[in-house]
Design an enzyme around this catalytic site. Sequence first.
Site, PDB file in Angstrom:
ATOM      1  N   GLY A 180     -14.420  -0.805  36.447  1.00 34.33           N
ATOM      2  CA  GLY A 180     -13.858  -0.954  37.789  1.00 34.33           C
ATOM      3  C   GLY A 180     -13.806   0.354  38.555  1.00 34.33           C
ATOM      4  N   ALA A 181     -12.989   0.371  39.640  1.00 35.16           N
ATOM      5  CA  ALA A 181     -12.975   1.499  40.588  1.00 35.16           C
ATOM      6  C   ALA A 181     -14.419   1.799  40.989  1.00 35.16           C
ATOM      7  CB  ALA A 181     -12.276   2.721  39.989  1.00 35.16           C
ATOM      8  N   ARG A 204     -20.897   3.582  44.582  1.00 33.16           N
ATOM      9  CA  ARG A 204     -22.297   3.220  44.821  1.00 33.16           C
ATOM     10  C   ARG A 204     -23.160   3.300  43.566  1.00 33.16           C
ATOM     11  NH1 ARG A 204     -24.985   6.398  48.082  1.00 33.16           N
ATOM     12  NH2 ARG A 204     -23.321   7.736  48.803  1.00 33.16           N
ATOM     13  N   GLY A 205     -22.731   4.115  42.615  1.00 33.07           N
ATOM     14  CA  GLY A 205     -23.469   4.184  41.344  1.00 33.07           C
ATOM     15  C   GLY A 205     -23.453   2.835  40.642  1.00 33.07           C
ATOM     16  N   HIS A 206     -22.245   2.257  40.540  1.00 33.69           N
ATOM     17  CA  HIS A 206     -22.142   0.922  39.911  1.00 33.69           C
ATOM     18  C   HIS A 206     -22.961  -0.100  40.700  1.00 33.69           C
ATOM     19  CE1 HIS A 206     -18.063   2.565  38.639  1.00 33.69           C
ATOM     20  NE2 HIS A 206     -18.616   2.232  37.489  1.00 33.69           N
ATOM     21  N   GLN A 256     -11.581   3.246  24.041  1.00 33.63           N
ATOM     22  CA  GLN A 256     -12.457   4.397  24.250  1.00 33.63           C
ATOM     23  C   GLN A 256     -11.738   5.597  24.869  1.00 33.63           C
ATOM     24  OE1 GLN A 256     -15.026   2.051  27.076  1.00 33.63           O
ATOM     25  NE2 GLN A 256     -15.313   4.042  28.039  1.00 33.63           N
ATOM     26  N   GLY A 297     -25.542   3.640  33.766  1.00 35.68           N
ATOM     27  CA  GLY A 297     -25.879   4.787  34.614  1.00 35.68           C
ATOM     28  C   GLY A 297     -26.266   5.991  33.766  1.00 35.68           C
ATOM     29  N   ARG A 313     -13.734   8.763  38.535  1.00 34.33           N
ATOM     30  CA  ARG A 313     -12.757   9.847  38.383  1.00 34.33           C
ATOM     31  C   ARG A 313     -12.718  10.775  39.589  1.00 34.33           C
ATOM     32  NH1 ARG A 313     -11.170  10.156  32.938  1.00 34.33           N
ATOM     33  NH2 ARG A 313     -12.488   8.891  31.592  1.00 34.33           N
TER      34      ARG A 313
HETATM   35  O1  PAF Z   1     -19.381   3.581  31.429  1.00 30.24           O
HETATM   36  C1  PAF Z   1     -18.361   2.869  31.462  1.00 30.24           C
HETATM   37  O2  PAF Z   1     -17.815   2.572  32.513  1.00 30.24           O
HETATM   38  C2  PAF Z   1     -17.771   2.359  30.153  1.00 30.24           C
HETATM   39  O3  PAF Z   1     -17.906   3.303  29.144  1.00 30.24           O
HETATM   40  C3  PAF Z   1     -18.353   0.999  29.717  1.00 30.24           C
HETATM   41  C4  PAF Z   1     -19.835   1.092  29.421  1.00 30.24           C
HETATM   42  C5  PAF Z   1     -18.105  -0.022  30.806  1.00 30.24           C
HETATM   43  C6  PAF Z   1     -17.647   0.525  28.449  1.00 30.24           C
HETATM   44  O4  PAF Z   1     -16.278   0.401  28.640  1.00 30.24           O
END
Ligand code: PAF
Length: 283
Positions: A33-34, A37-39, A63, A149, A189
């Site tokens: 989330g958050a 444009r990369g996503h 993680q 990415g 971030r």
């Molecule tokens: O790159 C991320 O945003 C995270 O590490 C992922 C791949 C969604 C796994 O939680």
Amino acid sequence: MSWMKTAKYSVELRDFLAARGAGLTVGFVPTMGALHRGHLSLAEAARRECDVVVASIFVNPTQFNDPADLASYPRMPEQDMKLLEGAGVDVAFVPSVEEIYPKPDTRQFDFGPLARVMEGASRPGHFNGVAQVVSRLFDIVQPDRAYFGEKDFQQVAVVRAMVGQLGYKVEIVSCPTVREADGLAMSSRNLLLDKAHRAAAPYIYMALQKGVELGRSLSPAEVRSHVVQAIDATGLLRTIYFNIVDTLTLQEVERWDDHRAIRGCVAVQAGAVRLIDNIAFRS
Ligand code: PAF
């Protein structure tokens, strides 16, 4: 009225995909989330290349090795939904922690030296958590293609290794880093940067670009110290690591000519925020 489906439960998602029919290619974009444009560039690539596009939003606790980092991770679910719909996503999967981990995931992966350097060394347990969640998500979504990415260069390598170990039939597609106009790599971030650190942050990519230029005449070790000095000279940024690595093994290189493809990967502390970026020295 929104035409994008939102699924909180795996069974809802599976039912939706089954109803779309057999034999369609499923593209998958995992995110926390958050969105930026990369996503969206990942979702757009999936839209171009696949029949059905699934994106997940799940801030994966396993993680994060630092609880404060997990707590401060930006969350903006309503805006994210609009952005996913705009990018042509068919279904947003937004599971709870219980849905992904009905019982604690105790799996311990071993990716060897690949996961022991850089992010692996500076964030213990991080890649184990990434492998856990990505494999859970792959089990649920069963994608044909999954989009990641290139900013998270080591993550892509670890995910590929996981796919090899667990035998998933998914193609991992790595997409180029999307940058702000001043060169800063897009990252959720970045939202956490204060004004002064946001102003300093573009020096990271400037230093990487200068490093590539210097690499034409200097050794990897010399380039390394120039890049670290350039970043640290800002006074606001502190280099955590800058490794010039073979793109396949992610181990540091001593001589340019011994390797076919070489990448410079950096992690930087910018106040309370940790940023990463990378650049191709040889591709
Ligand atoms: O790159 C991320 O945003 C995270 O590490 C992922 C791949 C969604 C796994 O939680």
